[in-house]
Each structure stands twice: as C-alpha cells, then as structure tokens.
Motif scaffolding. Structure first.
Motif, PDB file in Angstrom:
ATOM      1  N   VAL A 113       6.442  -1.938 -11.391  1.00  0.00           N
ATOM      2  CA  VAL A 113       6.458  -3.573 -10.819  1.00  0.00           C
ATOM      3  C   VAL A 113       5.764  -3.484  -9.296  1.00  0.00           C
ATOM      4  CG1 VAL A 113       7.647  -5.715  -9.886  1.00  0.00           C
ATOM      5  CG2 VAL A 113       7.893  -5.317 -12.629  1.00  0.00           C
ATOM      6  N   ILE A 114       6.830  -3.147  -8.577  1.00  0.00           N
ATOM      7  CA  ILE A 114       7.072  -2.649  -7.401  1.00  0.00           C
ATOM      8  C   ILE A 114       5.817  -2.054  -7.115  1.00  0.00           C
ATOM      9  CG2 ILE A 114       8.313  -1.298  -5.449  1.00  0.00           C
ATOM     10  CD1 ILE A 114      10.727  -1.623  -5.843  1.00  0.00           C
ATOM     11  N   ARG A 115       5.842  -0.831  -7.434  1.00  0.00           N
ATOM     12  CA  ARG A 115       4.897  -0.107  -7.137  1.00  0.00           C
ATOM     13  C   ARG A 115       2.769  -0.651  -7.280  1.00  0.00           C
ATOM     14  NH1 ARG A 115       0.648   1.223  -9.876  1.00  0.00           N
ATOM     15  NH2 ARG A 115       1.087   1.333 -11.779  1.00  0.00           N
ATOM     16  N   LEU A 116       2.891  -2.360  -8.383  1.00  0.00           N
ATOM     17  CA  LEU A 116       1.875  -2.981  -8.165  1.00  0.00           C
ATOM     18  C   LEU A 116       1.869  -4.049  -7.288  1.00  0.00           C
ATOM     19  CD1 LEU A 116       2.265  -3.390 -12.088  1.00  0.00           C
ATOM     20  CD2 LEU A 116       0.223  -2.143 -10.722  1.00  0.00           C
ATOM     21  N   LYS A 117       3.203  -4.305  -7.036  1.00  0.00           N
ATOM     22  CA  LYS A 117       3.181  -5.390  -6.221  1.00  0.00           C
ATOM     23  C   LYS A 117       2.795  -4.651  -4.160  1.00  0.00           C
ATOM     24  CE  LYS A 117       4.287  -9.183  -2.976  1.00  0.00           C
ATOM     25  NZ  LYS A 117       3.661 -10.029  -2.592  1.00  0.00           N
ATOM     26  N   GLN A 118       3.045  -3.590  -3.827  1.00  0.00           N
ATOM     27  CA  GLN A 118       3.082  -2.359  -2.526  1.00  0.00           C
ATOM     28  C   GLN A 118       1.529  -1.994  -2.833  1.00  0.00           C
ATOM     29  OE1 GLN A 118       4.797   1.035  -3.214  1.00  0.00           O
ATOM     30  NE2 GLN A 118       6.516   0.324  -1.815  1.00  0.00           N
ATOM     31  N   GLU A 119       0.530  -2.245  -3.866  1.00  0.00           N
ATOM     32  CA  GLU A 119      -0.725  -1.737  -3.974  1.00  0.00           C
ATOM     33  C   GLU A 119      -0.803  -3.328  -4.232  1.00  0.00           C
ATOM     34  OE1 GLU A 119      -1.999  -0.600  -7.413  1.00  0.00           O
ATOM     35  OE2 GLU A 119      -1.289   1.563  -7.372  1.00  0.00           O
ATOM     36  N   ALA A 120      -0.697  -4.430  -4.028  1.00  0.00           N
ATOM     37  CA  ALA A 120      -1.343  -5.575  -3.848  1.00  0.00           C
ATOM     38  C   ALA A 120      -1.505  -5.949  -2.539  1.00  0.00           C
ATOM     39  CB  ALA A 120      -0.762  -7.087  -4.744  1.00  0.00           C
ATOM     40  N   ASP A 121      -0.231  -5.399  -1.581  1.00  0.00           N
ATOM     41  CA  ASP A 121       0.388  -5.960  -0.029  1.00  0.00           C
ATOM     42  C   ASP A 121      -1.136  -5.480   0.185  1.00  0.00           C
ATOM     43  OD1 ASP A 121       1.916  -7.530  -0.836  1.00  0.00           O
ATOM     44  OD2 ASP A 121       3.163  -6.609  -0.697  1.00  0.00           O
ATOM     45  N   ALA A 122      -1.315  -3.934   0.183  1.00  0.00           N
ATOM     46  CA  ALA A 122      -1.967  -2.894   0.907  1.00  0.00           C
ATOM     47  C   ALA A 122      -3.548  -3.600   0.423  1.00  0.00           C
ATOM     48  CB  ALA A 122      -2.022  -1.064   0.502  1.00  0.00           C
ATOM     49  N   ASN A 123      -3.848  -3.703  -0.040  1.00  0.00           N
ATOM     50  CA  ASN A 123      -5.545  -4.468  -0.678  1.00  0.00           C
ATOM     51  C   ASN A 123      -5.532  -5.849  -0.154  1.00  0.00           C
ATOM     52  OD1 ASN A 123      -6.012  -2.655  -1.938  1.00  0.00           O
ATOM     53  ND2 ASN A 123      -5.269  -2.841  -4.244  1.00  0.00           N
TER      54      ASN A 123
END
Length: 149
Positions: A113-123
């Motif tokens: 869940v945290i990794r997915l949120k970090q990817e969304a923030d990076a994009n």
C-alpha cells in the motif's frame, strides 16, 4: 447512556466491560467515567451487533493499535483504527487502508500500500517550469497548475 449491556470484567484490572450505543454508533468500553483512569473505548467492527457481541469478541477490539515489528532507530510498524478509518503506519508513513481489515492486514500488504502511494506521488508531476516557479500536477480531480504556494 440509556442503551448499555455489561459483558463481564477485565481479567487484569477487574474493571467492567460494557457495550453501549454512542453518538457515532455502538462501542465497547472498559471502565467507567467515575474511575481514576479514563475509560478505554473501541468501536464495533462492521457486521457486529450490540446484542450478539461476547466478552471474547469485545477483547479482540482492544488489540489495536498493534505493533507488527520494530525497525532501527525506534521506528515501528503499527496498525490502528481511528475514527472509523483503518490506518497502517510504517516508518512514519500513514496510509488509509480502504479495502483491508486492520486486524488481519499483513506487513507485506502494508508495504505494498505504501509503495503504491509512493509511485502515485512520483508520477504526480506532469510538467515542471523551474524558472517560472510553476508546475503542472496530476491531482485528485485531474491535472492542475500550481505556483507552489
């Protein structure tokens, strides 16, 4: 409160455990308002009914916040339920668990869940104009322009 039912006593302290109806729905309470210590509260899970809950079920509700494991520098993974929102905190990053049960979520799922949120923030950044101090970002409701203020 008019609607209350005593379930039993807490083994460690002997304080009464009751299930009650409150302003935000049914909850379990350990202790009374007359005690020296403030009573502890836990909301019922979806599907649990006041008239069907047992003492064992009520004690399960007090397992959160739970610490899954410790990391270096005193950081810990923690899962909790606050204001009807299940949360998972890993290394000071708090994320809302939308479809996961906080009582049964695994550490691996929390990290995902945290990794997915970090990817969304990076994009999130579509275009950056550093000379003008303007960015085009992808937001909750679609693209928008910001001057970083």
């Amino acid at each position: 409160m008019a609607q209350a039912r005593e379930l039993g006593k807490e083994a460690a302290t002997g304080k009464p455990i009751t299930v009650r109806m409150g302003r935000f729905g049914p909850f379990v309470q350990i202790g009374t308002k007359d005690d020296e210590e403030k009573p502890r509260f836990a909301g019922l899970r979806p599907g649990q009914k006041m008239d069907a809950i047992t003492l064992a079920d009520a004690m399960e509700l007090f397992k959160l916040p739970a610490h899954a494991r410790c990391h270096g520098r005193g950081r810990a993974d923690r899962r909790q339920r606050r204001a009807l929102r299940p949360l998972r905190e890993v290394r000071r990053q708090v994320r809302l668990l939308k479809e996961d049960d906080p009582y049964e979520v695994t550490l691996e799922r929390a990290r995902e869940v945290i990794r997915l949120k970090q990817e969304a923030d990076a994009n999130r950044i579509i275009q950056d104009f550093p000379a003008e101090g303007i960015q085009v970002l992808n937001g909750r409701y679609g693209p928008y322009i910001t001057d970083r203020k």
